[in-house]
Enzyme design. Structure first.
Site, PDB file in Angstrom:
ATOM      1  N   SER A  30     -52.066  55.818  34.076  1.00 41.00           N
ATOM      2  CA  SER A  30     -52.169  55.635  35.519  1.00 41.00           C
ATOM      3  C   SER A  30     -53.311  56.471  36.105  1.00 41.00           C
ATOM      4  O   SER A  30     -54.441  56.315  35.683  1.00 41.00           O
ATOM      5  CB  SER A  30     -50.821  55.966  36.151  1.00 41.00           C
ATOM      6  OG  SER A  30     -50.726  55.288  37.369  1.00 41.00           O
TER       7      SER A  30
ATOM      8  N   HIS B 201     -44.537  49.979  35.123  1.00 38.76           N
ATOM      9  CA  HIS B 201     -45.593  50.986  35.082  1.00 38.76           C
ATOM     10  C   HIS B 201     -45.040  52.246  34.406  1.00 38.76           C
ATOM     11  O   HIS B 201     -44.208  52.945  34.985  1.00 38.76           O
ATOM     12  CB  HIS B 201     -45.952  51.266  36.545  1.00 38.76           C
ATOM     13  CG  HIS B 201     -47.066  52.222  36.734  1.00 38.76           C
ATOM     14  ND1 HIS B 201     -48.371  51.884  36.490  1.00 38.76           N
ATOM     15  CD2 HIS B 201     -47.072  53.511  37.165  1.00 38.76           C
ATOM     16  CE1 HIS B 201     -49.147  52.914  36.781  1.00 38.76           C
ATOM     17  NE2 HIS B 201     -48.383  53.914  37.182  1.00 38.76           N
TER      18      HIS B 201
HETATM   19  C1  GCU Z   1     -50.127  55.316  42.675  1.00 40.66           C
HETATM   20  C2  GCU Z   1     -51.589  54.983  42.844  1.00 40.66           C
HETATM   21  C3  GCU Z   1     -52.225  54.453  41.562  1.00 40.66           C
HETATM   22  C4  GCU Z   1     -51.950  55.421  40.435  1.00 40.66           C
HETATM   23  C5  GCU Z   1     -50.466  55.678  40.337  1.00 40.66           C
HETATM   24  C6  GCU Z   1     -50.070  56.710  39.281  1.00 40.66           C
HETATM   25  O1  GCU Z   1     -49.385  54.157  42.474  1.00 40.66           O
HETATM   26  O2  GCU Z   1     -51.698  54.044  43.881  1.00 40.66           O
HETATM   27  O3  GCU Z   1     -53.609  54.289  41.714  1.00 40.66           O
HETATM   28  O4  GCU Z   1     -52.479  54.911  39.242  1.00 40.66           O
HETATM   29  O5  GCU Z   1     -49.984  56.163  41.564  1.00 40.66           O
HETATM   30  O6  GCU Z   1     -50.846  57.580  38.937  1.00 40.66           O
HETATM   31  O7  GCU Z   1     -48.913  56.645  38.831  1.00 40.66           O
END
Ligand code: GCU
Length: 417
Positions: free
Chosen positions: A256, A397
């Site tokens: 992420s 995710h």
């Molecule tokens: C949020 C953010 C993302 C990121 C994510 C994370 O959702 O909007 O861009 O990748 O956090 O780091 O879990």
């Protein structure tokens, strides 16, 4: 009571995101033209690896520096290493666990960071290593009671936050599998390098560099993603001094926001021989021009401390950015790069993540390497493992065992022959 407050905060965050104007409909993805990989800034054809390395690659690196992530200072910061704990019988005896305190200093101010390393015991000679940041402290990645609390986490979470509990992120770090497959693994809490809040910049590594001030004064000034990428290179500096680690076989895996930082680290530091971006989305592997899921305006609004100020000019003008993320991925060539998506992680635009891995292929082909040969997305759990790798797995995710299984297979393929 605390749990209730946390729930309210997380519901609030979800509602705020949902209210933003975000597209999840493939039919509404605009028609776009990607900026060219193999054409120089004056329209010159790039047809050899030499032209790529001498001309096009530096041009692109400069664009990502000045327009997206900010400029990493070239000056060095002093660092000392202190082994805090060494446990030759970690993980039931199959690994040596080491915890090393990094102290960064500019002579006036110090910042401490804590690295946790597990190295397999049953292998003679050097071993390849995966490095990656964790989100909630080294203690969150394991039930090993000897693992120390990462120093900066409490700045972010407060001293008795539930994230202080040991093992809360264990499922993301399958140390057993990694060690059994003959790899070492090194992790640090990302807050140690830049506590992830715009208000905590003075505790970040940025504050040790000459010219630092709380306000951004230069439009290409580096921010948190730049700092995290810088920190990964400092982990490599340390690992190069470790007798058991093979400095030619270093893989970086970031999830992420850390997938974004891993790609940026890999683009700048060629000591990373495999670069893995897990569900990295906007500002990571996903193509900005698709404007599917998170966009530049949304990410800049929610995370004003991640990218450089120049990046703000592309809010709602994603198509005007002179680069796109297939070019970032191509900066890894001829080293190996792997992009992973999750089916339900629409916020990160799985298709956009896949397509940038696909389009980066042109540069790999210049090196005679194997890229992804079709722009059809592979099916769930059908990984592609060429010199560029890609998979999409079922689920949310996250970093799951399936992801690690693929990364280990990819590393076996490229590190073991
Ligand atoms: C949020 C953010 C993302 C990121 C994510 C994370 O959702 O909007 O861009 O990748 O956090 O780091 O879990």
């Amino acid at each position: 009571m605390k749990a209730a407050i946390l729930l309210i905060i997380s519901l609030f965050t979800t509602v705020v995101y949902a209210q933003q104007n975000v597209n999840y409909d493939e039919s509404k993805v605009p028609v776009y033209t990607l900026p060219k990989l193999l054409e120089g800034s004056k329209g010159e054809k790039i047809s050899t690896t030499e032209q790529w390395e001498k001309q096009r690659r530096p041009e692109l690196l400069e664009l990502f520096t000045s327009q997206v992530y900010g400029r990493t200072p070239t000056g060095k910061i002093d660092v000392t290493y202190e082994t805090m704990v060494e446990n030759p019988n970690a993980m039931g005896g199959k690994a040596t666990g080491k915890q090393v305190k990094f102290t960064f200093s500019n002579g006036k101010k110090k910042i401490e960071a804590l690295l946790l390393i597990y190295i397999p015991n049953n292998i003679t000679g050097k071993v390849p290593v995966f490095i990656g940041y964790n989100f909630k402290g080294n203690h969150s990645t394991t039930s090993d009671i000897t693992v120390l609390y990462s120093p900066t986490l409490q700045l972010i979470k407060g001293p008795d936050h539930h994230d202080r509990e040991r093992g809360t992120q264990k499922s993301r770090w399958n140390y057993d599998k990694i060690i059994d497959r003959g790899y070492a693994v090194a992790t640090m809490c990302y807050h140690d390098i830049f506590p992830d809040s715009p208000e905590l910049k003075e505790y970040s590594i940025l504050s040790l560099f000459p010219g630092y001030g709380p306000e951004v004064t230069v439009p290409d000034e580096w921010q948190a993603i730049g700092a995290w990428a810088w920190g990964s290179s400092r982990i490599v500096d340390f690992l190069e001094t470790e007798e058991k680690i093979d400095g030619d076989k270093i893989a970086i895996m970031g999830h992420s926001r850390q997938g974004k930082a891993a790609l940026w680290a890999g683009a700048q530091d060629e000591r990373f021989k495999i670069v893995i971006s897990n569900n990295s989305g906007c500002g990571g592997a996903a193509l900005f021009r698709r404007k599917f899921g998170e966009t530049i305006a949304v990410i800049n609004k929610n995370f004003p401390h991640w990218f450089c100020n120049n990046f703000l000019q592309y809010n709602d003008r994603d198509e005007e950015l002179p680069t796109d993320q297939h070019q970032l991925i191509a900066l890894m060539a001829p080293r190996k790069v792997y992009v992973a998506s999750a089916e339900n992680d629409l916020w990160a635009d799985p298709r956009g993540e896949f397509l940038s891995a696909y389009h980066a292929g042109k540069v790999y082909q210049l090196y005679g390497l194997k890229a992804i040969d079709s722009d059809e997305m592979p099916k769930i759990h059908q990984p592609i493992m060429e010199d560029i790798g890609y998979h999409i797995r079922a689920g949310e995710h996250d970093v799951m065992d399936y992801d690690w299984e693929c990364y280990l297979n990819f590393a076996d393929k490229h590190f073991r022959n």
